[in-house]
Design a protein around this motif. Structure first.
Motif, PDB file in Angstrom:
ATOM      1  N   ASP A 111       0.821  -1.212   0.000  1.00 16.88           N
ATOM      2  CA  ASP A 111       0.000   0.000   0.000  1.00 16.88           C
ATOM      3  C   ASP A 111       0.856   1.264   0.000  1.00 16.88           C
ATOM      4  O   ASP A 111       0.496   2.249  -0.652  1.00 16.88           O
ATOM      5  CB  ASP A 111      -0.979   0.010   1.174  1.00 16.88           C
ATOM      6  N   GLU A 112       1.995   1.252   0.688  1.00 17.23           N
ATOM      7  CA  GLU A 112       2.920   2.394   0.636  1.00 17.23           C
ATOM      8  C   GLU A 112       3.447   2.578  -0.785  1.00 17.23           C
ATOM      9  O   GLU A 112       3.552   3.710  -1.278  1.00 17.23           O
ATOM     10  CB  GLU A 112       4.110   2.170   1.559  1.00 17.23           C
ATOM     11  N   ARG A 114       2.036   1.559  -3.601  1.00 20.58           N
ATOM     12  CA  ARG A 114       0.930   2.019  -4.449  1.00 20.58           C
ATOM     13  C   ARG A 114       0.655   3.505  -4.223  1.00 20.58           C
ATOM     14  O   ARG A 114       0.417   4.247  -5.178  1.00 20.58           O
ATOM     15  CB  ARG A 114      -0.329   1.202  -4.171  1.00 20.58           C
ATOM     16  N   HIS A 115       0.688   3.928  -2.978  1.00 23.86           N
ATOM     17  CA  HIS A 115       0.454   5.332  -2.650  1.00 23.86           C
ATOM     18  C   HIS A 115       1.491   6.224  -3.335  1.00 23.86           C
ATOM     19  O   HIS A 115       1.147   7.242  -3.951  1.00 23.86           O
ATOM     20  CB  HIS A 115       0.479   5.550  -1.132  1.00 23.86           C
ATOM     21  N   ASN A 116       2.770   5.858  -3.218  1.00 20.25           N
ATOM     22  CA  ASN A 116       3.831   6.659  -3.837  1.00 20.25           C
ATOM     23  C   ASN A 116       3.653   6.750  -5.346  1.00 20.25           C
ATOM     24  O   ASN A 116       3.788   7.833  -5.933  1.00 20.25           O
ATOM     25  CB  ASN A 116       5.210   6.089  -3.496  1.00 20.25           C
ATOM     26  N   SER A 118       0.824   6.252  -7.111  1.00 20.88           N
ATOM     27  CA  SER A 118      -0.413   6.958  -7.480  1.00 20.88           C
ATOM     28  C   SER A 118      -0.244   8.464  -7.334  1.00 20.88           C
ATOM     29  O   SER A 118      -0.730   9.229  -8.179  1.00 20.88           O
ATOM     30  CB  SER A 118      -1.601   6.452  -6.660  1.00 20.88           C
ATOM     31  N   ARG A 119       0.481   8.899  -6.310  1.00 20.08           N
ATOM     32  CA  ARG A 119       0.718  10.333  -6.106  1.00 20.08           C
ATOM     33  C   ARG A 119       1.498  10.925  -7.279  1.00 20.08           C
ATOM     34  O   ARG A 119       1.117  11.953  -7.833  1.00 20.08           O
ATOM     35  CB  ARG A 119       1.481  10.531  -4.789  1.00 20.08           C
ATOM     36  N   GLY A 124      -5.644   7.567  -8.918  1.00 20.06           N
ATOM     37  CA  GLY A 124      -6.053   7.020  -7.642  1.00 20.06           C
ATOM     38  C   GLY A 124      -5.327   5.730  -7.329  1.00 20.06           C
ATOM     39  O   GLY A 124      -4.815   5.061  -8.236  1.00 20.06           O
ATOM     40  N   MET A 125      -5.304   5.375  -6.056  1.00 20.46           N
ATOM     41  CA  MET A 125      -4.649   4.115  -5.670  1.00 20.46           C
ATOM     42  C   MET A 125      -5.321   2.919  -6.326  1.00 20.46           C
ATOM     43  O   MET A 125      -4.665   1.911  -6.576  1.00 20.46           O
ATOM     44  CB  MET A 125      -4.625   3.947  -4.152  1.00 20.46           C
TER      45      MET A 125
END
Length: 158
Positions: A111-112, A114-116, A118-119, A124-125
């Motif tokens: 999830d970390e 994916r977050h990086n 997507s940002r 979106g994630m």
């Protein structure tokens, strides 16, 4: 209009290097050998984006012979690629990334990662998939000598 790109990268482990995957630091004895931060996962995404946009590859944009990219943060390189494709009228629709290694186990950090992504990709994630696989002890990756990453990207015309 849509375009699909595919990217691949691999790096060997090396002592006295940090292990960074999608901008996430993994506590390991060894990191990956490379001119930049050697973020093999982001490099595969960069190549997939550039391929879909028919804009070359990571080496033509960020050559390892150029000192300004020594130790570079790969997420910053990705950001500049996203800006470049935007100028050409493209945006990222989604990314599917597979990281292949025996170690580290990435499931708890997905999830970390994916977050990086997507940002930086401005999506979106839910538009970013990151999966970890082993190579079942086959070849150099299976022997724990390095990490491979494969990425598929969909670009859409703005």
């Amino acid at each position: 209009m849509f375009r699909v790109g595919y990217g691949y990268d691999s790096h060997r482990f090396a002592p006295e290097r940090k292990l960074i995957l999608c901008g996430v630091l993994f506590p390991q004895e060894k990191g990956l050998l490379g001119h930049s931060d050697a973020d093999v996962a982001v490099h595969a995404v960069i190549d997939a984006i550039l391929g879909a946009a028919a804009m070359g590859d990571i080496g033509s944009h960020f050559p390892d012979t150029d000192e300004k990219y020594k130790g570079a943060n790969s997420l910053e390189l990705l950001s500049s690629v996203v800006d470049e494709i935007a100028l050409a009228g493209w945006s990222v629709g989604n990314v599917d990334l597979t990281v292949i290694c025996e170690q580290p186990k990435i499931r708890g950090r997905v999830d970390e990662m994916r977050h990086n992504l997507s940002r930086v990709l401005c999506v979106g994630m839910g538009d970013v998939s990151v999966k970890g696989k082993t190579n079942e002890k086959l070849d150099d990756i299976g022997a724990g000598l390095g990490i491979q990453a494969h990425a598929a990207v969909l670009l859409k015309r703005k």
